[in-house]
Design an enzyme around this catalytic site. Sequence first.
Site, PDB file in Angstrom:
ATOM      1  N   TYR A   1      -8.754  -2.518  -4.175  1.00  0.00           N
ATOM      2  CA  TYR A   1      -8.132  -3.488  -3.092  1.00  0.00           C
ATOM      3  C   TYR A   1      -9.028  -3.760  -1.673  1.00  0.00           C
ATOM      4  O   TYR A   1      -9.721  -2.746  -1.590  1.00  0.00           O
ATOM      5  CB  TYR A   1      -7.095  -2.579  -2.498  1.00  0.00           C
ATOM      6  CG  TYR A   1      -6.246  -3.164  -1.386  1.00  0.00           C
ATOM      7  CD1 TYR A   1      -5.325  -3.995  -1.658  1.00  0.00           C
ATOM      8  CD2 TYR A   1      -6.322  -2.533  -0.003  1.00  0.00           C
ATOM      9  CE1 TYR A   1      -4.769  -4.891  -0.423  1.00  0.00           C
ATOM     10  CE2 TYR A   1      -5.576  -3.156   0.799  1.00  0.00           C
ATOM     11  CZ  TYR A   1      -4.881  -4.309   0.762  1.00  0.00           C
ATOM     12  OH  TYR A   1      -3.962  -4.978   1.842  1.00  0.00           O
TER      13      TYR A   1
ATOM     14  N   ARG B   1       5.269  13.447  13.500  1.00  0.00           N
ATOM     15  CA  ARG B   1       3.789  13.736  13.211  1.00  0.00           C
ATOM     16  C   ARG B   1       3.394  14.753  12.176  1.00  0.00           C
ATOM     17  O   ARG B   1       2.254  14.851  11.703  1.00  0.00           O
ATOM     18  CB  ARG B   1       2.943  13.480  14.351  1.00  0.00           C
ATOM     19  CG  ARG B   1       1.533  13.156  14.188  1.00  0.00           C
ATOM     20  CD  ARG B   1       0.749  12.681  15.417  1.00  0.00           C
ATOM     21  NE  ARG B   1       0.965  13.711  16.581  1.00  0.00           N
ATOM     22  CZ  ARG B   1       0.760  14.845  16.707  1.00  0.00           C
ATOM     23  NH1 ARG B   1       0.033  15.492  15.867  1.00  0.00           N
ATOM     24  NH2 ARG B   1       1.168  15.314  17.915  1.00  0.00           N
TER      25      ARG B   1
ATOM     26  N   LYS C   1       4.508  -2.389  -0.924  1.00  0.00           N
ATOM     27  CA  LYS C   1       4.745  -3.298  -2.169  1.00  0.00           C
ATOM     28  C   LYS C   1       5.957  -2.997  -2.881  1.00  0.00           C
ATOM     29  O   LYS C   1       7.154  -2.827  -2.432  1.00  0.00           O
ATOM     30  CB  LYS C   1       3.413  -3.160  -3.028  1.00  0.00           C
ATOM     31  CG  LYS C   1       2.030  -3.337  -2.267  1.00  0.00           C
ATOM     32  CD  LYS C   1       1.890  -4.774  -1.477  1.00  0.00           C
ATOM     33  CE  LYS C   1       0.820  -4.594  -0.378  1.00  0.00           C
ATOM     34  NZ  LYS C   1      -0.612  -4.210  -0.808  1.00  0.00           N
TER      35      LYS C   1
ATOM     36  N   ASP D   1      -5.336   4.703  -6.863  1.00  0.00           N
ATOM     37  CA  ASP D   1      -4.260   4.059  -6.293  1.00  0.00           C
ATOM     38  C   ASP D   1      -3.120   3.310  -7.293  1.00  0.00           C
ATOM     39  O   ASP D   1      -3.695   2.510  -7.989  1.00  0.00           O
ATOM     40  CB  ASP D   1      -5.025   2.655  -5.464  1.00  0.00           C
ATOM     41  CG  ASP D   1      -4.240   1.744  -4.665  1.00  0.00           C
ATOM     42  OD1 ASP D   1      -2.977   1.667  -4.976  1.00  0.00           O
ATOM     43  OD2 ASP D   1      -4.377   1.242  -3.713  1.00  0.00           O
TER      44      ASP D   1
END
Length: 385
Positions: A103, A49, A200, A175
């Site tokens: 998006y 993390r 993607k 983005d």
Amino acid sequence: MASHKNSGQKTICVHTGETPDKQFRGAISPIYMASSYEFMEVDVKRYPRYFNTPNQEFLSKKIAQLEHSEGAMIFSSGMAAISTTLLAFLGSGDHIVLQKDIYGGTRNLVEEQFNRYGIKYTFTSGLCVNDFECCIQQNTKLIYIETPSNPLLKIVDIAAIANLAKSHNILSVIDNTFATPIIQRPIDFGIDIVLHSATKYFGGHSDISAGALAAKQEHIDTVWNLGKNLGGNLSDFMVWMLERSMKTLSVRVKAQQKNAKKLAKKLQKNKYVDTVYYPGLKSHPNYELAKKQMNGFGAMLSFKFIDGIDSEQFLKALKLIKPSMSLAGIESTMLLPSLTSHALLSPEERADQGISDGLIRFSVGMENSDDLLIDINNALHKTIG
Ligand SMILES: *Cc1c(COP(=O)(O)O)cnc(C)c1O
């Protein structure tokens, strides 16, 4: 680790950020699955993390080198990267200017959550620099763009937005999922932070959920501070899968965009097709701008049939191309934004964005373009009857 600073993109894709296998000298990176590392007499205290396990740290170098940034971070999804970044820079009373058509998940994040945190936002009314400038307020901290946009492949002037943000002392975020750094490197145009849904093209095989951020170290530090609290890190096994995928990013994206350009031209000539939206067509309103800021035009396109042709029937008649959600896999897929990505918008909002009910978004894969064309023509003839 070897540095590939001056290497070509294909070399960076294949080699940068390999975790060296010092023990057995294997040709590829081992997976370090440890979630517990020694803390005494070490340079780095590692923990998943903290975004600093060996596989995370090394793959970040590949992403940073591709995006021409100082550093990168890898997340469990595109939305984990986007939400962590936005919340890291925005607090109560701050304001963000967002591009009108972004998006759907990002839009939902803003509209469903930001009020609770007291974060103010404005969506632009258009995509010109002036449309962004007029939204800027005293408390604006961030400008957010996404180009090419989904699903109509509209193009925003990256350099102009970066300059606008700089002149107001505002952070600029993009983005870059649709283009990938193979086609577009926003940091070269002055953008501060680049985000990706690595689900993607980075993944490319429709089997990985991941996200990424590329930026200067000072911005990475800010995002890291919140990221370690929110915990959107990706498991090391999936980081390793992503490294494997990214080795072929350049060849995949180039093969897919070559197909897309061919198919966009063929579709444009088809008498049953009303409009094709692809920045590589001279008829696209931003063709010149796309040519200036992109190295090619990407592998996404949209099109709409002339009246009387049922898009749903057409999708059902396809044999090779899959009517599937999501995008950017090596397999070609098509979907109706009105029933999927933009289903939550009202018909009026969709119309306002130029998304008609029959509009088809086409994520072009790397099959033989002739086979894709035959599939489209056969399905079309079946639909017409
Ligand atoms: C898919 C997508 C996202 C969200 O990514 P997830 O990995 O699904 O969380 C963000 N931006 C764009 C442009 C996308 O296509």
